[in-house]
Every structure is written in C-alpha cells, then in structure tokens.
Design a protein around this motif. Sequence first.
Motif, PDB file in Angstrom:
ATOM      1  N   ALA A 175      22.007  53.427  32.173  1.00 46.39           N
ATOM      2  CA  ALA A 175      21.105  52.107  32.838  1.00 46.39           C
ATOM      3  C   ALA A 175      20.684  51.944  34.184  1.00 46.39           C
ATOM      4  N   VAL A 176      19.594  52.453  34.438  1.00 47.96           N
ATOM      5  CA  VAL A 176      19.541  52.027  36.488  1.00 47.96           C
ATOM      6  C   VAL A 176      19.074  50.573  36.130  1.00 47.96           C
ATOM      7  N   ALA A 177      18.579  50.612  37.710  1.00 44.44           N
ATOM      8  CA  ALA A 177      18.570  48.864  38.116  1.00 44.44           C
ATOM      9  C   ALA A 177      17.008  50.124  39.230  1.00 44.44           C
ATOM     10  N   ILE A 178      15.513  49.064  38.424  1.00 42.29           N
ATOM     11  CA  ILE A 178      14.756  49.819  38.610  1.00 42.29           C
ATOM     12  C   ILE A 178      13.536  48.228  39.980  1.00 42.29           C
ATOM     13  N   GLY A 179      14.438  47.155  39.354  1.00 40.61           N
ATOM     14  CA  GLY A 179      13.595  45.826  39.407  1.00 40.61           C
ATOM     15  C   GLY A 179      14.053  45.185  38.054  1.00 40.61           C
ATOM     16  N   ASN A 180      14.396  45.743  37.389  1.00 42.95           N
ATOM     17  CA  ASN A 180      14.627  44.620  36.055  1.00 42.95           C
ATOM     18  C   ASN A 180      15.871  44.165  36.022  1.00 42.95           C
ATOM     19  N   ALA A 181      15.650  42.973  35.403  1.00 43.19           N
ATOM     20  CA  ALA A 181      17.053  42.018  35.399  1.00 43.19           C
ATOM     21  C   ALA A 181      17.232  41.024  33.840  1.00 43.19           C
ATOM     22  N   HIS A 182      18.482  40.807  34.030  1.00 40.33           N
ATOM     23  CA  HIS A 182      19.155  40.208  32.624  1.00 40.33           C
ATOM     24  C   HIS A 182      18.039  38.930  32.380  1.00 40.33           C
ATOM     25  N   GLY A 183      17.950  38.606  30.833  1.00 37.72           N
ATOM     26  CA  GLY A 183      17.539  36.980  30.883  1.00 37.72           C
ATOM     27  C   GLY A 183      16.016  37.053  30.878  1.00 37.72           C
ATOM     28  N   VAL A 184      15.409  35.757  30.881  1.00 40.49           N
ATOM     29  CA  VAL A 184      14.284  35.829  29.993  1.00 40.49           C
ATOM     30  C   VAL A 184      14.174  35.430  31.718  1.00 40.49           C
ATOM     31  N   TYR A 185      12.701  36.243  32.180  1.00 37.29           N
ATOM     32  CA  TYR A 185      12.141  36.548  33.445  1.00 37.29           C
ATOM     33  C   TYR A 185      11.265  35.346  34.052  1.00 37.29           C
ATOM     34  N   THR A 186      11.799  34.266  35.345  1.00 35.29           N
ATOM     35  CA  THR A 186      10.956  33.231  35.806  1.00 35.29           C
ATOM     36  C   THR A 186       9.852  33.247  36.640  1.00 35.29           C
ATOM     37  N   VAL A 201      18.020  54.321  30.559  1.00 31.50           N
ATOM     38  CA  VAL A 201      17.718  53.328  29.832  1.00 31.50           C
ATOM     39  C   VAL A 201      17.656  51.564  30.564  1.00 31.50           C
ATOM     40  N   LEU A 202      16.408  50.869  29.897  1.00 32.14           N
ATOM     41  CA  LEU A 202      16.217  49.471  30.893  1.00 32.14           C
ATOM     42  C   LEU A 202      16.768  48.406  30.375  1.00 32.14           C
ATOM     43  N   HIS A 203      18.054  47.867  30.452  1.00 28.55           N
ATOM     44  CA  HIS A 203      17.414  46.605  30.588  1.00 28.55           C
ATOM     45  C   HIS A 203      16.735  45.418  30.761  1.00 28.55           C
ATOM     46  N   GLY A 204      18.131  44.817  29.949  1.00 26.87           N
ATOM     47  CA  GLY A 204      16.554  42.898  30.375  1.00 26.87           C
ATOM     48  C   GLY A 204      15.330  43.727  30.021  1.00 26.87           C
ATOM     49  N   GLY A 205      14.828  43.707  28.973  1.00 27.06           N
ATOM     50  CA  GLY A 205      13.758  44.455  28.576  1.00 27.06           C
ATOM     51  C   GLY A 205      13.066  42.789  28.484  1.00 27.06           C
ATOM     52  N   SER A 206      13.739  41.788  27.611  1.00 27.80           N
ATOM     53  CA  SER A 206      12.689  40.296  27.714  1.00 27.80           C
ATOM     54  C   SER A 206      11.755  40.517  28.695  1.00 27.80           C
ATOM     55  N   GLY A 207      11.159  39.713  27.804  1.00 25.84           N
ATOM     56  CA  GLY A 207       9.833  39.585  29.027  1.00 25.84           C
ATOM     57  C   GLY A 207       8.892  40.632  29.918  1.00 25.84           C
ATOM     58  N   THR A 208       9.000  41.456  29.681  1.00 25.63           N
ATOM     59  CA  THR A 208       8.188  42.373  30.215  1.00 25.63           C
ATOM     60  C   THR A 208       7.517  42.931  29.578  1.00 25.63           C
ATOM     61  N   LYS A 265      15.694  54.060  25.737  1.00 26.26           N
ATOM     62  CA  LYS A 265      16.278  53.203  25.511  1.00 26.26           C
ATOM     63  C   LYS A 265      15.886  51.279  26.580  1.00 26.26           C
ATOM     64  N   VAL A 266      15.635  50.544  25.204  1.00 25.56           N
ATOM     65  CA  VAL A 266      15.277  48.972  26.334  1.00 25.56           C
ATOM     66  C   VAL A 266      15.801  48.650  25.125  1.00 25.56           C
ATOM     67  N   ASN A 267      16.890  47.474  26.419  1.00 25.94           N
ATOM     68  CA  ASN A 267      18.100  46.646  25.605  1.00 25.94           C
ATOM     69  C   ASN A 267      17.090  45.440  25.402  1.00 25.94           C
ATOM     70  N   VAL A 268      17.474  44.373  24.557  1.00 24.95           N
ATOM     71  CA  VAL A 268      16.764  43.182  23.998  1.00 24.95           C
ATOM     72  C   VAL A 268      17.464  42.416  23.715  1.00 24.95           C
ATOM     73  N   ALA A 269      18.206  41.412  24.484  1.00 27.58           N
ATOM     74  CA  ALA A 269      19.053  39.635  23.996  1.00 27.58           C
ATOM     75  C   ALA A 269      18.386  38.850  24.012  1.00 27.58           C
ATOM     76  N   SER A 270      18.025  38.192  25.435  1.00 28.83           N
ATOM     77  CA  SER A 270      17.357  37.086  25.818  1.00 28.83           C
ATOM     78  C   SER A 270      16.277  36.803  25.077  1.00 28.83           C
ATOM     79  N   GLU A 271      15.858  37.007  24.328  1.00 29.78           N
ATOM     80  CA  GLU A 271      14.341  36.889  23.825  1.00 29.78           C
ATOM     81  C   GLU A 271      15.058  36.645  22.162  1.00 29.78           C
ATOM     82  N   LEU A 272      15.856  37.515  21.891  1.00 33.83           N
ATOM     83  CA  LEU A 272      16.645  37.139  20.682  1.00 33.83           C
ATOM     84  C   LEU A 272      17.244  36.213  20.588  1.00 33.83           C
ATOM     85  N   SER A 273      17.508  35.708  21.346  1.00 30.25           N
ATOM     86  CA  SER A 273      18.665  34.369  21.198  1.00 30.25           C
ATOM     87  C   SER A 273      17.660  33.481  21.430  1.00 30.25           C
ATOM     88  N   ARG A 274      16.715  33.374  22.639  1.00 29.55           N
ATOM     89  CA  ARG A 274      16.299  31.917  22.431  1.00 29.55           C
ATOM     90  C   ARG A 274      15.288  31.969  20.825  1.00 29.55           C
TER      91      ARG A 274
END
Length: 295
Positions: A181-192, A214-221, A236-245
């Motif tokens: 999993a890499v950090a390239i400016g992506n973030a968890h949650g729904v992007y503001t 792997v790209l975490h924080g897929g929601s809202g990209t 691999k792209v992780n999606v959670a926040s959009e599902l919760s919402r």
Amino acid sequence: MRGKLMSNGELIGLTELLKDACEKRYAMGAFNFCNAETAQAVVEAASALRSPVIMMIGPMEIPLLGVRAAVDVAKSAAREAGVPVCLHLDHAYEYELVAECVEAGFPSVMIDASRMTFEDNIRLTTRVVEIARAKGVDVEAELGAVGRVDDSVVEGGNATSLTSPAEAAEFCERTGVDALAVAIGNAHGVYTRRPELDFDRLQAIRDATSAPLVLHGGSGTPLEQLRRAIEIGVSKVNVASELSRAYLTAVEKAVANGNGKTWYAQALIEAKAAFAAVVADWMNKLGSAGRFLGS
Ligand SMILES: [Zn+2]
C-alpha cells in the motif's frame, strides 16, 4: 496457469487476483463488510458482474462480527459466488490480530506498521510474513502513511508521509510482501476537496519494485485519476467510506419514510441493496467486471 482465474467456492488470497489484474491492466476493488448481509452484498454484486472480488474486514468492523464469524460468513458467501473470492484482513496494526486471523483461516492479511520507523516497519512486517508463509497466507503491508482526509497533515500530501520509491524497493526486497500500500496523496474517508495523486512518485515506485501496488482511500477519487493509477500499476483499490455512507443514507431514508413504523429488516434490505450498488459501480470503474470467464 497463467492469467486463468479459478473459482471452487473456497476463499483465496490476493496473489492470483492481483497477478491477473496487473497483467490485464485493471484493478481489484477491495470492499469492507461488517455483517452477513454486507458480505452477501459484496459477493452478489461480484456474481452478477462476473467479477473476482476482495472482501475485507478490519479493526473498525471486527468488534461487531468477530474474527471467527467473519471467516464463516465469508466462506458461506463465497460458496454461492461462482466467482473467485478473497477474504482479506484490512489494516491490522498489531501482530496479535494478524496471528488470530491467520489461525482462524484468513487467506490474506494486511499488517499496517506504516506509522513506525522504516526499520520497525520492516521488523514487524517480516514477523507477520513468517507466520503467514507457514500457512500459505498472503500479506499486504504499507509504507508511507495513508492518513485520513480530516487529518490536515496528510491531505494534499505532506512529503514526509509519502512513500519513497527507494525505500519501497528495499522494503519489498527485505520483507517479501505480496502487495504494498502506497501513500501518493491519497487519504482515507470522503475527500473534502479534490485529491491530486502524485503520479510521478507512483511511476517511480512502480519502476523500483515489482510488488503489486495498492491504493487505499479509493472513495471519492476522480475516475481519470483512478484510470491513470491503474495504467501505471495499481492493482487493488480499497473502498470503504462510500459503502458506509450509502448504507447509512438508505437506513435513514427508510426510517424517515416509515413515519415511525419502519420494520428494521426492511430498512436493512434497502441498505443492503444500496451497498451492493456501490460495489457494482466500483467494479465497473476499476475494470474488474466481466473478468471472470471460468467456472
Ligand atoms: Zn486503508
């Protein structure tokens, strides 16, 4: 068998799925579930779209379902799927949780020691790889910290938290992880605000290591950024926040429409359908829909 995915109703690890995705330039969605019906929603969407799928559960959901029940629920969903299903532990921060999940039958786990120093991250990840290998379990790790969108240090990319390509090469070499999993400016949650992924960095990481990324924080990209990330090598792209919402919005709507008479199961039936719709949308966006042609 190169590029041929199989489904026999058993839960599988990440490796085969990410290999096929890498070769054919699409990405696997990885979706968090928390109970039987969200697990079914993930798998039913996959079945309908003939998509292989990764279902995940982590420290935010495990307190609801429990580790053993998570395996049972995933196994039961996979049996009916007719497509390859991976069960993956998402974001374990501690060795003990990984060990419990490996013991319980998870075929794939993530250890997230990204908040530790480089050497401590390598040390803990290596320990996890050792117990995982003994049981044929796949391991994802994280290098550079993917924060939350409400964490102002991370949003928009703070250079100190982004993944270094040189460190990525050394990390994968020394730990032998199956996915990074890499950090390239992506973030968890729904992007503001609109994320700006650092594609030069992603390309440099891709050039430095052959590990699936792997790209975490897929929601809202934004879609064009997802496509570019996949083109460079994210599989691999992780999606959670959009599902919760989607789930909560459906429950709120059902409750509001019922004027105090909503039957709880009816609200959850609507929530399950909303959850499945988000999963299906992501399978189309990431290109995993229609990839499972076998039986
Ligand atoms: Zn994550």
